[in-house]
Design a protein around this motif. Structure first.
Motif, PDB file in Angstrom:
ATOM      1  N   ARG A 189       1.982  11.940   0.080  1.00 35.60           N
ATOM      2  CA  ARG A 189       2.244  10.600   0.610  1.00 35.60           C
ATOM      3  C   ARG A 189       1.785  10.514   2.070  1.00 35.60           C
ATOM      4  O   ARG A 189       1.182   9.533   2.485  1.00 35.60           O
ATOM      5  N   TYR A 218      -2.050  10.403   2.071  1.00 29.22           N
ATOM      6  CA  TYR A 218      -2.524   9.107   1.580  1.00 29.22           C
ATOM      7  C   TYR A 218      -2.334   8.030   2.647  1.00 29.22           C
ATOM      8  O   TYR A 218      -3.248   7.255   2.938  1.00 29.22           O
ATOM      9  N   THR A 219      -1.137   7.978   3.222  1.00 26.59           N
ATOM     10  CA  THR A 219      -0.829   6.944   4.219  1.00 26.59           C
ATOM     11  C   THR A 219      -1.650   7.137   5.484  1.00 26.59           C
ATOM     12  O   THR A 219      -2.137   6.162   6.069  1.00 26.59           O
ATOM     13  N   THR A 220      -1.843   8.385   5.899  1.00 23.80           N
ATOM     14  CA  THR A 220      -2.680   8.663   7.064  1.00 23.80           C
ATOM     15  C   THR A 220      -4.102   8.152   6.825  1.00 23.80           C
ATOM     16  O   THR A 220      -4.687   7.496   7.691  1.00 23.80           O
ATOM     17  N   ASN A 253       0.849  -1.183   0.000  1.00 20.77           N
ATOM     18  CA  ASN A 253       0.000   0.000   0.000  1.00 20.77           C
ATOM     19  C   ASN A 253       0.892   1.242   0.000  1.00 20.77           C
ATOM     20  O   ASN A 253       1.726   1.412   0.875  1.00 20.77           O
ATOM     21  N   GLY A 254       0.727   2.087  -0.988  1.00 20.39           N
ATOM     22  CA  GLY A 254       1.528   3.303  -1.069  1.00 20.39           C
ATOM     23  C   GLY A 254       1.082   4.133  -2.250  1.00 20.39           C
ATOM     24  O   GLY A 254       0.102   3.813  -2.930  1.00 20.39           O
ATOM     25  N   HIS A 311       3.770  -1.057   3.988  1.00 25.60           N
ATOM     26  CA  HIS A 311       3.818   0.114   3.107  1.00 25.60           C
ATOM     27  C   HIS A 311       4.714  -0.209   1.918  1.00 25.60           C
ATOM     28  O   HIS A 311       5.745  -0.858   2.059  1.00 25.60           O
ATOM     29  N   TYR A 328       0.303  -4.834   8.021  1.00 23.11           N
ATOM     30  CA  TYR A 328       0.235  -3.733   7.054  1.00 23.11           C
ATOM     31  C   TYR A 328       1.649  -3.497   6.537  1.00 23.11           C
ATOM     32  O   TYR A 328       2.578  -3.321   7.331  1.00 23.11           O
ATOM     33  N   SER A 366       7.390  11.598   5.649  1.00 22.54           N
ATOM     34  CA  SER A 366       6.392  10.526   5.652  1.00 22.54           C
ATOM     35  C   SER A 366       6.869   9.287   6.400  1.00 22.54           C
ATOM     36  O   SER A 366       6.061   8.457   6.799  1.00 22.54           O
TER      37      SER A 366
END
Length: 78
Positions: A16, A19-21, A6-7, A42, A40, A76
């Motif tokens: 970034r 999106y990641t948050t 996921n990234g 990344h 999870y 990030s």
């Protein structure tokens, strides 16, 4: 469930972070709902070579200087 790769490919580190948050907030929501989330991952730890785009797209939480190979954590990463 294991969330893998996921990234987001972007040179804009704030994008970034956002999106990641959002992804992690979504993950927290499904945990609260009782889903069995085991992990999870990344995508990816460091900026890397992508077969189609070469080094053009950056996914990493850590920037890699291609001339010195120095690694620098992006905001990030935190």
């Amino acid at each position: 469930m294991i969330v893998t790769e996921n990234g987001i490919a972007t040179a804009d580190d704030q994008q970034r972070i956002d999106y990641t948050t959002g992804a992690l907030e979504g993950l927290a929501a499904v945990l609260r709902d009782g889903l069995d989330v085991r992990g999870y991952l990344h995508w990816t730890l460091m900026d890397n070579f992508e077969w189609v785009h070469g080094y053009e797209k950056t996914f990493g939480l850590i920037a890699v200087d291609r001339s010195t190979f120095a690694r620098t954590p992006k905001l990030s990463a935190y």
